[in-house]
Design an enzyme around this catalytic site. Sequence first.
Site, PDB file in Angstrom:
ATOM      1  N   ASN A   9     -40.810  31.119  58.618  1.00 40.87           N
ATOM      2  CA  ASN A   9     -40.206  32.434  58.816  1.00 40.87           C
ATOM      3  C   ASN A   9     -41.348  33.444  58.834  1.00 40.87           C
ATOM      4  O   ASN A   9     -41.917  33.755  57.801  1.00 40.87           O
ATOM      5  CB  ASN A   9     -39.229  32.718  57.662  1.00 40.87           C
ATOM      6  CG  ASN A   9     -38.659  34.120  57.721  1.00 40.87           C
ATOM      7  OD1 ASN A   9     -38.886  34.856  58.693  1.00 40.87           O
ATOM      8  ND2 ASN A   9     -37.920  34.507  56.693  1.00 40.87           N
ATOM      9  N   LYS A  11     -41.247  36.521  59.435  1.00 40.85           N
ATOM     10  CA  LYS A  11     -40.826  37.867  58.994  1.00 40.85           C
ATOM     11  C   LYS A  11     -41.373  38.930  59.969  1.00 40.85           C
ATOM     12  O   LYS A  11     -41.491  38.649  61.158  1.00 40.85           O
ATOM     13  CB  LYS A  11     -41.245  38.102  57.547  1.00 40.85           C
ATOM     14  CG  LYS A  11     -40.725  36.983  56.624  1.00 40.85           C
ATOM     15  CD  LYS A  11     -40.838  37.272  55.165  1.00 40.85           C
ATOM     16  CE  LYS A  11     -40.271  36.101  54.373  1.00 40.85           C
ATOM     17  NZ  LYS A  11     -40.300  36.313  52.925  1.00 40.85           N
ATOM     18  N   HIS A  95     -30.780  36.027  54.967  1.00 44.30           N
ATOM     19  CA  HIS A  95     -32.020  35.970  54.176  1.00 44.30           C
ATOM     20  C   HIS A  95     -31.952  37.026  53.066  1.00 44.30           C
ATOM     21  O   HIS A  95     -31.356  38.092  53.260  1.00 44.30           O
ATOM     22  CB  HIS A  95     -33.223  36.227  55.087  1.00 44.30           C
ATOM     23  CG  HIS A  95     -34.511  35.977  54.401  1.00 44.30           C
ATOM     24  ND1 HIS A  95     -35.109  36.913  53.586  1.00 44.30           N
ATOM     25  CD2 HIS A  95     -35.305  34.868  54.343  1.00 44.30           C
ATOM     26  CE1 HIS A  95     -36.222  36.395  53.079  1.00 44.30           C
ATOM     27  NE2 HIS A  95     -36.361  35.159  53.520  1.00 44.30           N
ATOM     28  N   GLU A  97     -33.950  39.142  52.113  1.00 46.50           N
ATOM     29  CA  GLU A  97     -34.415  40.482  52.521  1.00 46.50           C
ATOM     30  C   GLU A  97     -33.337  41.210  53.322  1.00 46.50           C
ATOM     31  O   GLU A  97     -33.218  42.435  53.254  1.00 46.50           O
ATOM     32  CB  GLU A  97     -35.744  40.357  53.290  1.00 46.50           C
ATOM     33  CG  GLU A  97     -36.891  40.036  52.329  1.00 46.50           C
ATOM     34  CD  GLU A  97     -37.950  39.101  52.872  1.00 46.50           C
ATOM     35  OE1 GLU A  97     -38.085  38.973  54.100  1.00 46.50           O
ATOM     36  OE2 GLU A  97     -38.656  38.471  52.041  1.00 46.50           O
ATOM     37  N   GLU A 165     -33.198  29.849  48.397  1.00 42.20           N
ATOM     38  CA  GLU A 165     -34.396  30.648  48.167  1.00 42.20           C
ATOM     39  C   GLU A 165     -34.157  31.548  46.963  1.00 42.20           C
ATOM     40  O   GLU A 165     -33.568  32.637  47.117  1.00 42.20           O
ATOM     41  CB  GLU A 165     -34.704  31.518  49.398  1.00 42.20           C
ATOM     42  CG  GLU A 165     -34.929  30.736  50.662  1.00 42.20           C
ATOM     43  CD  GLU A 165     -35.766  31.518  51.671  1.00 42.20           C
ATOM     44  OE1 GLU A 165     -36.833  31.029  52.042  1.00 42.20           O
ATOM     45  OE2 GLU A 165     -35.361  32.633  52.060  1.00 42.20           O
ATOM     46  N   GLY A 171     -42.275  35.398  47.971  1.00 41.71           N
ATOM     47  CA  GLY A 171     -43.439  36.277  48.118  1.00 41.71           C
ATOM     48  C   GLY A 171     -44.111  36.632  46.797  1.00 41.71           C
ATOM     49  O   GLY A 171     -44.928  37.546  46.735  1.00 41.71           O
ATOM     50  N   SER A 211     -42.372  30.863  48.051  1.00 39.70           N
ATOM     51  CA  SER A 211     -43.760  30.543  47.701  1.00 39.70           C
ATOM     52  C   SER A 211     -44.122  29.073  47.913  1.00 39.70           C
ATOM     53  O   SER A 211     -44.861  28.486  47.119  1.00 39.70           O
ATOM     54  CB  SER A 211     -44.061  30.974  46.256  1.00 39.70           C
ATOM     55  OG  SER A 211     -43.915  32.380  46.124  1.00 39.70           O
TER      56      SER A 211
HETATM   57  P1  13P Z   1     -42.719  33.127  50.899  1.00 40.72           P
HETATM   58  O1  13P Z   1     -43.002  31.698  51.310  1.00 40.72           O
HETATM   59  O2  13P Z   1     -43.716  34.103  51.417  1.00 40.72           O
HETATM   60  O3  13P Z   1     -42.463  33.224  49.432  1.00 40.72           O
HETATM   61  O4  13P Z   1     -41.340  33.531  51.622  1.00 40.72           O
HETATM   62  C1  13P Z   1     -40.239  32.697  51.500  1.00 40.72           C
HETATM   63  C2  13P Z   1     -39.192  33.136  52.423  1.00 40.72           C
HETATM   64  O5  13P Z   1     -38.579  34.177  52.237  1.00 40.72           O
HETATM   65  C3  13P Z   1     -38.912  32.320  53.609  1.00 40.72           C
HETATM   66  O6  13P Z   1     -37.750  32.731  54.256  1.00 40.72           O
END
Ligand code: 13P
Length: 251
Positions: A9, A11, A95, A97, A165, A171, A211
């Site tokens: 992803n 982002k 997601h 976010e 997740e 993150g 992560s």
């Molecule tokens: P990170 O791997 O940067 O923690 O992000 C995970 C994520 O949100 C994947 O959709």
Amino acid sequence: MRKLLIAGNWKMNKTVPEALELAGELKRRLDGISDRDILICPPFTALYAVGKELEGSNVKLGGQNMYFEEQGAFTGEISPVMLRDVGCSYVILGHSERRHIFGETDDLINKKVLSAVKHDLIPILCVGELLEEREAGRTKEVVKNQVLEGLKGLTPLDEFVIAYEPVWAIGTGKTATPEQAEEVHSFIRELLSDLFGREKAELTRILYGGSVKPENAGELLKMENVDGALVGGASLKADSFEKIVKFDAEG
Ligand code: 13P
């Protein structure tokens, strides 16, 4: 037997030239891998160009979000038809976010999930608890609600993927332990069995995200109910994503 799915992803990262460079590199480095599915989800602006770059490759293309309508007066939105048009076969939905920064509700996410399957896109429904919810012992309750609401109206014939997740692991560099992930993944599989029957539950992939790095991918992916990874930060560089994709299941 479930085939692993390793998904990146990206982002809100990468201009078109940057996206093309990374996609081209991944296409070369991951060529010929067929025992696991590989997916990248660039930002909307790069999908068309990356889709062309990936033609004939084993690396699949996905969107990071979509609206549930096919077309019309929905300024700023992207439809399932448009994602299909540029070569997407998957779409990430719900997601954390999207839920927490943009206020997406379970009801909206469910409409998107239904629309995705209707248009032959495989939805990756993201679920996961906040740190406060975990600390209050509410992880399973929160995840159950998101799974039940998100999948409402689907049938056992519809293909979908779940991504667990935990929000506190996204993150932050804090990964769930393999045991913490396995506990929630096996719980989700039981929910799927109650909803769609054992056979469908056994076929459905449940990814872990939060992560994931080359250093921890192997121990997470070896867990019985962890069927792949949804990778954020570590999917932005060819080296780290390649290492995660090529993790050694025997090692
Ligand atoms: P990170 O791997 O940067 O923690 O992000 C995970 C994520 O949100 C994947 O959709």
